[in-house]
Design a protein around this motif. Sequence first.
Motif, PDB file in Angstrom:
ATOM      1  N   GLN A  77      88.509  87.929  32.703  1.00 47.29           N
ATOM      2  CA  GLN A  77      87.731  86.714  32.946  1.00 47.29           C
ATOM      3  C   GLN A  77      86.267  87.133  33.054  1.00 47.29           C
ATOM      4  OE1 GLN A  77      88.989  83.544  33.061  1.00 47.29           O
ATOM      5  NE2 GLN A  77      90.864  84.580  32.408  1.00 47.29           N
ATOM      6  N   LEU A  78      85.370  86.222  32.760  1.00 52.49           N
ATOM      7  CA  LEU A  78      83.944  86.507  32.879  1.00 52.49           C
ATOM      8  C   LEU A  78      83.643  87.055  34.273  1.00 52.49           C
ATOM      9  CD1 LEU A  78      81.125  86.424  31.654  1.00 52.49           C
ATOM     10  CD2 LEU A  78      80.929  84.063  32.476  1.00 52.49           C
ATOM     11  N   GLY A  79      82.981  88.207  34.333  1.00 53.09           N
ATOM     12  CA  GLY A  79      82.615  88.835  35.596  1.00 53.09           C
ATOM     13  C   GLY A  79      83.622  89.837  36.126  1.00 53.09           C
ATOM     14  N   ASP A  80      84.828  89.906  35.529  1.00 52.77           N
ATOM     15  CA  ASP A  80      85.817  90.890  35.964  1.00 52.77           C
ATOM     16  C   ASP A  80      85.286  92.306  35.781  1.00 52.77           C
ATOM     17  OD1 ASP A  80      87.651  88.955  36.599  1.00 52.77           O
ATOM     18  OD2 ASP A  80      89.030  89.386  34.947  1.00 52.77           O
ATOM     19  N   VAL A  81      85.622  93.170  36.722  1.00 57.46           N
ATOM     20  CA  VAL A  81      85.243  94.585  36.670  1.00 57.46           C
ATOM     21  C   VAL A  81      86.490  95.410  36.951  1.00 57.46           C
ATOM     22  CG1 VAL A  81      83.817  96.408  37.677  1.00 57.46           C
ATOM     23  CG2 VAL A  81      82.914  94.074  37.493  1.00 57.46           C
ATOM     24  N   HIS A  82      86.805  96.344  36.057  1.00 56.08           N
ATOM     25  CA  HIS A  82      87.934  97.253  36.245  1.00 56.08           C
ATOM     26  C   HIS A  82      87.420  98.690  36.170  1.00 56.08           C
ATOM     27  CE1 HIS A  82      91.131  94.230  36.087  1.00 56.08           C
ATOM     28  NE2 HIS A  82      90.343  93.598  35.226  1.00 56.08           N
ATOM     29  N   PRO A  83      87.298  99.375  37.323  1.00 59.18           N
ATOM     30  CA  PRO A  83      86.822 100.763  37.310  1.00 59.18           C
ATOM     31  C   PRO A  83      87.774 101.659  36.510  1.00 59.18           C
ATOM     32  CG  PRO A  83      86.789  99.857  39.529  1.00 59.18           C
ATOM     33  CD  PRO A  83      87.538  98.874  38.675  1.00 59.18           C
ATOM     34  N   VAL A  84      87.192 102.523  35.695  1.00 63.69           N
ATOM     35  CA  VAL A  84      87.965 103.497  34.920  1.00 63.69           C
ATOM     36  C   VAL A  84      87.733 104.890  35.489  1.00 63.69           C
ATOM     37  CG1 VAL A  84      88.333 104.489  32.621  1.00 63.69           C
ATOM     38  CG2 VAL A  84      87.839 102.035  32.856  1.00 63.69           C
ATOM     39  N   THR A  85      86.467 105.212  35.756  1.00 68.76           N
ATOM     40  CA  THR A  85      86.103 106.472  36.416  1.00 68.76           C
ATOM     41  C   THR A  85      85.049 106.139  37.474  1.00 68.76           C
ATOM     42  OG1 THR A  85      84.227 107.031  34.983  1.00 68.76           O
ATOM     43  CG2 THR A  85      86.422 107.730  34.212  1.00 68.76           C
ATOM     44  N   SER A  86      84.525 107.164  38.126  1.00 69.88           N
ATOM     45  CA  SER A  86      83.502 106.924  39.150  1.00 69.88           C
ATOM     46  C   SER A  86      82.171 106.479  38.532  1.00 69.88           C
ATOM     47  CB  SER A  86      83.290 108.194  39.973  1.00 69.88           C
ATOM     48  OG  SER A  86      82.827 109.231  39.136  1.00 69.88           O
ATOM     49  N   PHE A  87      82.013 106.586  37.221  1.00 71.79           N
ATOM     50  CA  PHE A  87      80.753 106.228  36.565  1.00 71.79           C
ATOM     51  C   PHE A  87      80.924 105.256  35.405  1.00 71.79           C
ATOM     52  CE2 PHE A  87      82.459 109.977  34.538  1.00 71.79           C
ATOM     53  CZ  PHE A  87      82.359 109.678  33.189  1.00 71.79           C
ATOM     54  N   PHE A  88      82.147 104.785  35.168  1.00 72.33           N
ATOM     55  CA  PHE A  88      82.429 103.941  34.006  1.00 72.33           C
ATOM     56  C   PHE A  88      83.405 102.835  34.374  1.00 72.33           C
ATOM     57  CE2 PHE A  88      85.506 103.361  30.448  1.00 72.33           C
ATOM     58  CZ  PHE A  88      84.687 102.657  29.590  1.00 72.33           C
ATOM     59  N   ASP A  89      83.030 101.597  34.062  1.00 71.77           N
ATOM     60  CA  ASP A  89      83.889 100.435  34.297  1.00 71.77           C
ATOM     61  C   ASP A  89      84.061  99.662  32.993  1.00 71.77           C
ATOM     62  OD1 ASP A  89      83.709 101.014  37.043  1.00 71.77           O
ATOM     63  OD2 ASP A  89      82.043  99.607  37.321  1.00 71.77           O
ATOM     64  N   LEU A  90      85.184  98.973  32.887  1.00 75.05           N
ATOM     65  CA  LEU A  90      85.343  97.940  31.874  1.00 75.05           C
ATOM     66  C   LEU A  90      85.017  96.623  32.554  1.00 75.05           C
ATOM     67  CD1 LEU A  90      88.628  98.981  30.021  1.00 75.05           C
ATOM     68  CD2 LEU A  90      86.269  99.155  29.188  1.00 75.05           C
ATOM     69  N   VAL A  91      84.185  95.830  31.924  1.00 71.84           N
ATOM     70  CA  VAL A  91      83.747  94.556  32.491  1.00 71.84           C
ATOM     71  C   VAL A  91      83.810  93.488  31.394  1.00 71.84           C
ATOM     72  CG1 VAL A  91      82.160  95.707  34.103  1.00 71.84           C
ATOM     73  CG2 VAL A  91      81.304  94.884  31.912  1.00 71.84           C
ATOM     74  N   ARG A  92      83.638  92.263  31.803  1.00 70.46           N
ATOM     75  CA  ARG A  92      83.429  91.203  30.813  1.00 70.46           C
ATOM     76  C   ARG A  92      82.124  90.519  31.159  1.00 70.46           C
ATOM     77  NH1 ARG A  92      87.163  86.013  29.050  1.00 70.46           N
ATOM     78  NH2 ARG A  92      85.476  84.909  28.000  1.00 70.46           N
ATOM     79  N   ALA A  93      81.175  90.667  30.243  1.00 67.65           N
ATOM     80  CA  ALA A  93      79.862  90.060  30.415  1.00 67.65           C
ATOM     81  C   ALA A  93      79.497  89.318  29.136  1.00 67.65           C
ATOM     82  CB  ALA A  93      78.819  91.137  30.717  1.00 67.65           C
ATOM     83  N   HIS A  94      78.746  88.250  29.280  1.00 65.98           N
ATOM     84  CA  HIS A  94      78.260  87.480  28.134  1.00 65.98           C
ATOM     85  C   HIS A  94      76.748  87.611  28.090  1.00 65.98           C
ATOM     86  CE1 HIS A  94      81.991  84.637  28.471  1.00 65.98           C
ATOM     87  NE2 HIS A  94      82.320  85.874  28.142  1.00 65.98           N
ATOM     88  N   ASN A  95      76.244  88.103  26.980  1.00 66.82           N
ATOM     89  CA  ASN A  95      74.806  88.296  26.811  1.00 66.82           C
ATOM     90  C   ASN A  95      74.287  87.250  25.830  1.00 66.82           C
ATOM     91  OD1 ASN A  95      72.195  89.122  26.435  1.00 66.82           O
ATOM     92  ND2 ASN A  95      72.701  91.215  25.863  1.00 66.82           N
ATOM     93  N   TYR A  96      73.511  86.310  26.341  1.00 65.03           N
ATOM     94  CA  TYR A  96      72.912  85.266  25.509  1.00 65.03           C
ATOM     95  C   TYR A  96      71.604  85.730  24.885  1.00 65.03           C
ATOM     96  CZ  TYR A  96      76.358  82.181  27.589  1.00 65.03           C
ATOM     97  OH  TYR A  96      77.535  81.602  27.973  1.00 65.03           O
ATOM     98  N   GLY A  97      71.135  86.905  25.306  1.00 65.01           N
ATOM     99  CA  GLY A  97      69.869  87.439  24.809  1.00 65.01           C
ATOM    100  C   GLY A  97      70.097  88.555  23.811  1.00 65.01           C
ATOM    101  N   ALA A  98      69.184  89.498  23.824  1.00 66.34           N
ATOM    102  CA  ALA A  98      69.258  90.656  22.934  1.00 66.34           C
ATOM    103  C   ALA A  98      69.433  91.906  23.801  1.00 66.34           C
ATOM    104  CB  ALA A  98      67.994  90.741  22.089  1.00 66.34           C
ATOM    105  N   ALA A  99      68.981  93.034  23.300  1.00 64.05           N
ATOM    106  CA  ALA A  99      69.122  94.302  24.019  1.00 64.05           C
ATOM    107  C   ALA A  99      68.591  94.176  25.440  1.00 64.05           C
ATOM    108  CB  ALA A  99      68.359  95.400  23.281  1.00 64.05           C
ATOM    109  N   PHE A 100      69.336  94.712  26.387  1.00 62.26           N
ATOM    110  CA  PHE A 100      68.988  94.683  27.806  1.00 62.26           C
ATOM    111  C   PHE A 100      68.802  93.247  28.309  1.00 62.26           C
ATOM    112  CE2 PHE A 100      67.277  98.657  26.015  1.00 62.26           C
ATOM    113  CZ  PHE A 100      68.137  99.543  26.641  1.00 62.26           C
ATOM    114  N   SER A 101      69.532  92.320  27.697  1.00 59.35           N
ATOM    115  CA  SER A 101      69.510  90.891  28.054  1.00 59.35           C
ATOM    116  C   SER A 101      68.146  90.242  27.840  1.00 59.35           C
ATOM    117  CB  SER A 101      69.980  90.691  29.498  1.00 59.35           C
ATOM    118  OG  SER A 101      71.316  91.104  29.623  1.00 59.35           O
TER     119      SER A 101
END
Length: 163
Positions: free
Chosen positions: A37-61
């Motif tokens: 779902q939008l905003g979900d975060v699933h940690p994979v490692t201490s420095f890497f997560d899988l997330v769901r984000a929607h970017n309506y802009g360009a690079a770096f939002s």
Amino acid sequence: MAGKNRGSVSLTQWLLIAAVIIVADQFTKILILGAFQLGDVHPVTSFFDLVRAHNYGAAFSFLHGASGWQRWFFLGLGLFAAGFIIWMLRRHGQQMLFAWALTLILGGALGNVIDRAIHGYVVDFIQVHAGGWYFPAFNVADSAITIGAILLILDELRRVRRS
């Protein structure tokens, strides 16, 4: 075949490589859209997560909060860039490093253009962080564009060094 270097890669082959990037990008985004779902975060490692984000802009939002015109602007810009890159590949496809760079950028740009056309935003899902610092979420297309840009810089540095 006159004018063709032995072992050179044709425009069709470059376009097929770009298509593989597009398929990988869209496949991973479909997986994320189906499982998160939008905003979900699933940690994979201490420095890497899988997330769901929607970017309506360009690079770096960039322009993320604009009123909606940016969707069509970035979609048009992506299509224009794709046309220019295909033209460049047609002319310089025998220059391997340069053509790889362009092909990666092409595949990534079109992957994000597809998102804008279908959803109105780009699906991002890779989140890297360390020590409380979070890099903006990105995706396979963004990764291809970034690697392509690095290869363009390396190609230019090699060109300058040779002259």
